[in-house]
Design an enzyme around this catalytic site. Structure first.
Site, short mmCIF file in Angstrom:
data_model
loop_
_atom_site.label_atom_id
_atom_site.label_comp_id
_atom_site.label_asym_id
_atom_site.label_seq_id
_atom_site.Cartn_x
_atom_site.Cartn_y
_atom_site.Cartn_z
N GLY B 285 5.61 2.69 4.35
CA GLY B 285 7.17 3.40 4.34
C GLY B 285 6.92 4.70 4.41
N GLU B 286 7.71 5.51 3.74
CA GLU B 286 7.75 6.96 3.90
C GLU B 286 8.04 7.54 5.24
OE1 GLU B 286 3.98 8.61 2.61
OE2 GLU B 286 3.85 7.75 0.88
N GLY B 287 8.49 6.74 5.91
CA GLY B 287 8.84 6.84 7.62
C GLY B 287 7.60 7.30 8.61
#
Lengths: 320, 320
Positions: B285-287
């Protein structure tokens, strides 16, 4: 490989503020860098893309959509900063060098005689070994040379057998007739040299080309100098395949940067036990796929080096 | 999409010093950028990664390997530059913003009631729309929120049907018991809201979370502002899936940055008709996957803009 460096990477990796294993192959790449650089944390501070350019007598058989004049023109284009690889290197901050392997002296037509004599082949490998002497901590190798997908296909046919059609692709974009000429050229080359294709180094000197020999030398020199290597596509992989045929462990310090759209590349990578980092349908050469992969590896190394640990950031670790 | 811009890209592409089509998906990416930016050549001068952080009541059901405290701690880690996404953005030269979506006010536990009321859901979408007001020419969207892979799985189960097990993954790394709790939570949420899951926007407000709603808003706002979007993994794609369920064309300006290791992501992307740019086994996640993909797109745009044409470089075009 330096197992202590790998262990040190794993120890740090477990302390970084992310779930264990959540960066997938990026984490593996950092271990691989550490293993072959022999240090932890590993670095990607001076990544270098080396492109080896060769000229091929087999182009006389009409195996390419482009004339051999393009070799020299593209070298000038590289020098002027106008090629695709120049833009990739600029956008990712990669060093870039091009090596002219006697472009004005094409190898012999491999359908008729050996590409190089053994002495010339060894000298070209040595030249490739010198190429990386300037220093780098991650080497991407690529090539340019009208006709060289035909040469790579011949090498694969020699190493792995099977019909020429399996190994021949469209290269820079030959039409159906050009494709048939490529297949015929590979068949003729294999038939011509059949008695002499058991030794991988003899296969290299007989089928060529100079850029493949130089890349093989560069891969070996990188190993000795603790420099991990990123392979580009179909032709660059042929240099690794020659070394792999001598002994599989000789290319353990190499990763496959990308899967080329040149059809048989997938088969070759499977035989070498390499899983490509990228699969974008590219088939340009020039080290372009390898260079993009270096961008990923650079990010992976930065993540490992600069992330905060759970303790530093005051982030809770996973529930017991 | 701006067809004239796409045509202008294709016209230039044919003149660049490389075989036609030899950069594969990189060439397609430049056309896609031009189509949605409405200009040729397209730019990637101010790429921006936006991470939306939400907090989830369903974590009370023991669906994550990490405590919800991590939400706030990771926000501080982002601000201090210690997270993985900080290093990726630094290494690739990408802008980075984080949005706190009322982290101290978790959504309701979706196994018991609706995550948000509709008014709150719409307000959060509007907040997401504002998020990109600072300007960017390429937006990567990502998220952070303990428990949000459970929410994403519930959204997919609601949109596409099928057993909860198909949609639930290991998230940040739950054990077998945690996995069973996630499955049970998704089943309970679907059972609880069954009568109200025909309308995609109602599905969003009932199943949450706030970061999904904000990402949906950001995707819509980007379309209106001619900003192409790169989707991150399993949770970010849920925002796109909600919009896609309203009308498939609403996400035509989005590409899938990567294939997450969260198992059902492949199925979701296939339903959305998106082929991921990267497949590196990431699930952070987190981009993070989207940001790495932006690196590729940045190189693709640089290649298109800065390469020499055959005429400029004096390189011979293909044989007739």
């Amino acid at each position: 490989p330096d197992e202590a460096a790998v262990e040190a990477v794993r120890l740090r990796e477990r302390q970084l503020t992310k779930p264990a294993g959540s960066l997938g192959r990026l984490e593996w790449l950092v271990e691989w860098l550490a293993a072959w650089q022999g240090k932890a944390p590993p670095t990607v501070d001076r990544p270098l893309v080396c492109v080896f350019a060769g000229s091929h007598g087999v182009t006389a058989k009409g195996v390419s959509a482009y004339p051999s004049d393009v070799n020299r023109q593209m070298l000038e284009n590289f020098a002027a900063g106008g090629a695709a690889i120049n833009q990739i290197c600029a956008s990712l901050g990669l060093g870039f060098k091009v090596f002219d392997l006697a472009l004005d002296m094409p190898t012999n037509d491999i359908t008729e005689r050996e590409a190089m004599d053994e002495r010339s082949c060894v000298a070209t490998m040595a030249f490739g070994m010198e190429a990386i002497a300037g220093g780098t901590d991650l080497l991407a190798i690529g090539e340019m040379g009208i006709g060289n997908t035909t040469v790579a296909a011949a090498i694969y046919a020699a190493l792995y057998g099977g019909p020429a059609e399996h190994w021949v692709g469209r290269g820079t974009g030959v039409d159906d007739e050009g494709f048939r000429r490529k297949v015929a050229a590979v068949e003729a080359a294999i038939a011509r040299h059949r008695e002499h294709l058991n030794d991988p180094l003899e296969t290299l000197s007989r089928l060529g080309g100079r850029e493949v020999a130089a890349m093989a030398g560069a891969i070996l020199a990188a190993r000795l100098q603790k420099i991990p290597v990123v392979l580009d596509g179909y032709v660059a992989t042929a240099a690794a395949a020659i070394l792999h045929a001598i002994h599989p462990s000789t290319i353990d310090h190499c990763v496959a940067g990308h899967l080329s759209a040149e059809g048989a590349h997938q088969d070759v990578l499977a035989r070498l036990g390499k899983i490509p980092l990228l699969a974008l349908g590219m088939r340009l050469g020039e080290g372009s796929g390898a260079a993009l992969a270096v961008g990923l590896i650079k990010s992976a190394a930065a993540i490992h080096r600069d992330m905060a640990t759970f303790a530093q950031a005051g982030v809770s670790e996973r529930l017991a």
